[in-house]
Structure formats: C-alpha cells, structure tokens
Design a protein around this motif. Structure first.
Motif, PDB file in Angstrom:
ATOM      1  N   VAL A 137       0.860  -1.206   0.000  1.00 49.12           N
ATOM      2  CA  VAL A 137       0.000   0.000   0.000  1.00 49.12           C
ATOM      3  C   VAL A 137       0.881   1.235   0.000  1.00 49.12           C
ATOM      4  O   VAL A 137       2.013   1.209   0.514  1.00 49.12           O
ATOM      5  CB  VAL A 137      -0.936   0.024   1.237  1.00 49.12           C
ATOM      6  CG1 VAL A 137      -1.866  -1.182   1.233  1.00 49.12           C
ATOM      7  CG2 VAL A 137      -0.159   0.073   2.546  1.00 49.12           C
ATOM      8  N   VAL A 138       0.360   2.332  -0.549  1.00 48.19           N
ATOM      9  CA  VAL A 138       1.119   3.586  -0.490  1.00 48.19           C
ATOM     10  C   VAL A 138       1.163   4.059   0.966  1.00 48.19           C
ATOM     11  O   VAL A 138       0.277   3.742   1.767  1.00 48.19           O
ATOM     12  CB  VAL A 138       0.527   4.676  -1.416  1.00 48.19           C
ATOM     13  CG1 VAL A 138       0.624   4.262  -2.879  1.00 48.19           C
ATOM     14  CG2 VAL A 138      -0.889   5.024  -1.043  1.00 48.19           C
ATOM     15  N   GLN A 139       2.214   4.822   1.292  1.00 48.52           N
ATOM     16  CA  GLN A 139       2.372   5.272   2.680  1.00 48.52           C
ATOM     17  C   GLN A 139       1.255   6.234   3.082  1.00 48.52           C
ATOM     18  O   GLN A 139       0.780   6.188   4.220  1.00 48.52           O
ATOM     19  CB  GLN A 139       3.737   5.947   2.853  1.00 48.52           C
ATOM     20  CG  GLN A 139       4.907   4.978   2.681  1.00 48.52           C
ATOM     21  CD  GLN A 139       6.229   5.549   3.166  1.00 48.52           C
ATOM     22  OE1 GLN A 139       6.274   6.433   4.022  1.00 48.52           O
ATOM     23  NE2 GLN A 139       7.321   5.031   2.626  1.00 48.52           N
ATOM     24  N   PHE A 140       0.822   7.064   2.131  1.00 49.65           N
ATOM     25  CA  PHE A 140      -0.225   8.057   2.420  1.00 49.65           C
ATOM     26  C   PHE A 140      -1.490   7.362   2.910  1.00 49.65           C
ATOM     27  O   PHE A 140      -2.013   6.472   2.233  1.00 49.65           O
ATOM     28  CB  PHE A 140      -0.520   8.869   1.150  1.00 49.65           C
ATOM     29  CG  PHE A 140      -1.670   9.831   1.293  1.00 49.65           C
ATOM     30  CD1 PHE A 140      -1.523  11.027   1.974  1.00 49.65           C
ATOM     31  CD2 PHE A 140      -2.912   9.521   0.757  1.00 49.65           C
ATOM     32  CE1 PHE A 140      -2.583  11.899   2.121  1.00 49.65           C
ATOM     33  CE2 PHE A 140      -3.984  10.389   0.885  1.00 49.65           C
ATOM     34  CZ  PHE A 140      -3.820  11.581   1.577  1.00 49.65           C
ATOM     35  N   ALA A 141      -1.950   7.728   4.085  1.00 47.26           N
ATOM     36  CA  ALA A 141      -3.219   7.225   4.647  1.00 47.26           C
ATOM     37  C   ALA A 141      -3.286   5.698   4.670  1.00 47.26           C
ATOM     38  O   ALA A 141      -4.332   5.112   4.393  1.00 47.26           O
ATOM     39  CB  ALA A 141      -4.403   7.795   3.858  1.00 47.26           C
ATOM     40  N   HIS A 142      -2.189   5.076   5.064  1.00 49.41           N
ATOM     41  CA  HIS A 142      -2.162   3.607   5.008  1.00 49.41           C
ATOM     42  C   HIS A 142      -3.138   2.972   5.990  1.00 49.41           C
ATOM     43  O   HIS A 142      -3.619   1.860   5.746  1.00 49.41           O
ATOM     44  CB  HIS A 142      -0.732   3.088   5.214  1.00 49.41           C
ATOM     45  CG  HIS A 142      -0.117   3.466   6.518  1.00 49.41           C
ATOM     46  ND1 HIS A 142      -0.247   2.700   7.643  1.00 49.41           N
ATOM     47  CD2 HIS A 142       0.627   4.541   6.877  1.00 49.41           C
ATOM     48  CE1 HIS A 142       0.398   3.285   8.635  1.00 49.41           C
ATOM     49  NE2 HIS A 142       0.932   4.403   8.211  1.00 49.41           N
ATOM     50  N   ASN A 143      -3.474   3.682   7.085  1.00 48.15           N
ATOM     51  CA  ASN A 143      -4.474   3.110   8.007  1.00 48.15           C
ATOM     52  C   ASN A 143      -5.867   3.107   7.373  1.00 48.15           C
ATOM     53  O   ASN A 143      -6.661   2.188   7.591  1.00 48.15           O
ATOM     54  CB  ASN A 143      -4.494   3.893   9.325  1.00 48.15           C
ATOM     55  CG  ASN A 143      -3.254   3.609  10.156  1.00 48.15           C
ATOM     56  OD1 ASN A 143      -2.765   2.475  10.168  1.00 48.15           O
ATOM     57  ND2 ASN A 143      -2.725   4.619  10.818  1.00 48.15           N
ATOM     58  N   THR A 144      -6.151   4.139   6.589  1.00 51.53           N
ATOM     59  CA  THR A 144      -7.429   4.194   5.859  1.00 51.53           C
ATOM     60  C   THR A 144      -7.480   3.055   4.847  1.00 51.53           C
ATOM     61  O   THR A 144      -8.507   2.369   4.707  1.00 51.53           O
ATOM     62  CB  THR A 144      -7.545   5.558   5.145  1.00 51.53           C
ATOM     63  OG1 THR A 144      -7.466   6.577   6.132  1.00 51.53           O
ATOM     64  CG2 THR A 144      -8.857   5.678   4.383  1.00 51.53           C
TER      65      THR A 144
END
Ligand code: 5RP
Length: 233
Positions: A137-144
């Motif tokens: 997954v991309v690092q940006f907003a990985h929890n989302t």
C-alpha cells in the motif's frame, strides 16, 4: 524447506526449462536465489541469457554473478520467469510477497510467456491463506487503506487482521518501490479471484500477493525427488 531441496527443485527446473538465448525473469527469495545461481553457472559455461530481476536483492545477486541484466521496459516479452512462492493451491493460484517483492514479481510474471514456481511441499495448500496475504500500500493514509482492505476480506466472509510489516530493525518496512506492506492474517481464502478483484479496486492498494492464473507449473522438491505439477514446457 532445507536448502538442498530448494537447490534440487531449482536444478530440475533449470534442466527442464532453460534454453540458451532465453529472456528470463529472475524471482526473489531463498528458493529463487538458487535458480539465479544456476543461471550464473550456465553463463560461465558459455550460455547466453538476458534477465530482468524482480527485486533489488536479486539485482545485486545477479550482478555479482555477471548475469546480463536489462529492464522490463527494454526487454519486451520474457520467455520464462522462475520464482518462489509462499503458498500454491491445486489450481496453481499463489500467495507471494513474503519477501515484499510481489509488485515487481507480478509485473514480470504477467509479461512472461511462462511463469513457473520452485518450492517444497510446505508451500502446497488446499486453500490459500494460512500464510498472511501481503498487500503493498502507499504510505499516504495507510491506516485508511488498511480499513478498506479489511472490508474487502469481510465482504468475502473472511475474518482478517491487517498488520503493518516491520523490518528486522523494528522500523516499518519500506519496499523497493517506497511503499508499506500489510500482512493480512486471515481465516482462509476460498475464492482467491473474487478477493483479488476486490483488493484491485481499492485506491491506495498498489498490489497484493494473490497470483491468479499466472503460474504454469510448480517444481516441488522433496527427499524423493522433484515432482512437476502443472503444464510442462
Ligand atoms: C518474495 C516472494 C518469495 O518468492 C516467497 O516469499 C518465497 O520465498 P522463499 O523461497 O524464501 O520461501 O514472493 O516476495
């Protein structure tokens, strides 16, 4: 699998599948490493190959062996890719990504006329999923993105826990492509094609480790020899 069985599977795959002049995809991991060693030996014996590595680790190994390398962009279609796997099912669907290289591995596999796996019996399963599914997954907003991934599993009736992969030093692992990996511990993937389609549609998911319909054959190493499951070349 003990190292000599990995080597044995790689040797039989090489003997059966390799022809001088081929364009090759070189897989990643402790099993694929043996195949890369053999390609190096063949080159030193006078054969010619042009290869695309599926990770920086494999690139470094191949360069150290004097294996001629190029890029996927330059090579066009690859004749044969040989890789390891974390699991394979009776339809030869795979889970890959234990080494976090599944994005490049899949890009190389889909651009290959033939992709084969070298493995041992511990990788053979009736249903995929005992090995946690890696999802890059991309690092940006990985929890989302992790929450969306969990919903995709739930929609398939699969319970899941997503774990952000750590490197050996305890930091968050970053792939060769600058992304994170979610290891999805799950209750079993009865319909891998359906889950793959759901994961493919999530913004933020770069690639998952389900390889559906890409593997032609598995060379399975054991103390009794090497069995070939699937379509021989
Ligand atoms: C790397 C992979 C590997 O092929 C997979 O993890 C198997 O590795 P090993 O041969 O070390 O068991 O998918 O991303």
């Amino acid at each position: 699998m003990s190292d000599h069985l990995k080597r044995r599977a790689a040797e039989v795959a090489a003997k059966t599948e390799l022809r001088s002049g081929m364009k090759l995809g070189l897989g990643t991991g402790s099993t694929a490493k043996h195949f890369v060693d053999i390609v190096g030996e063949r080159i030193r014996a006078g054969e010619t190959y042009l290869c695309v590595p599926t990770s920086e680790a494999t690139r470094i190994q191949a360069e150290s062996l004097g294996i001629p390398l190029t890029t996927l962009d330059e090579i066009g279609e690859i004749d044969l890719t040989v890789d390891g796997a974390d699991e394979f099912d009776p339809a030869l669907n795979l889970i890959k990504g234990g080494g976090a290289a599944h994005l490049r591995e899949k890009m190389v596999a889909v651009n290959s006329k033939r992709m084969i796996v070298i493995a041992d019996a511990s990788k053979k399963v009736a249903v995929l999923g005992a090995f946690p599914l890696p999802v890059e997954v991309v690092q940006f907003a990985h929890n989302t993105t992790a929450r969306a991934v969990a919903r995709a599993f739930a929609a398939e009736g699969i319970t899941v826990e997503t774990r952000l992969r750590k490197a050996k030093d305890g930091s968050t692992l970053v792939t060769d492509n600058g992304n994170f990996v979610l290891d999805c511990v799950n209750s079993g993937i009865a319909n891998p094609g359906a889950l793959a389609a759901r994961l493919d549609s999530i913004p933020g998911v770069v690639e998952h480790g389900l390889f559906i319909g890409l593997c032609f054959a598995v060379y399975l190493g054991s103390e009794d020899g090497v069995a070939v499951i699937g379509k021989t070349s």
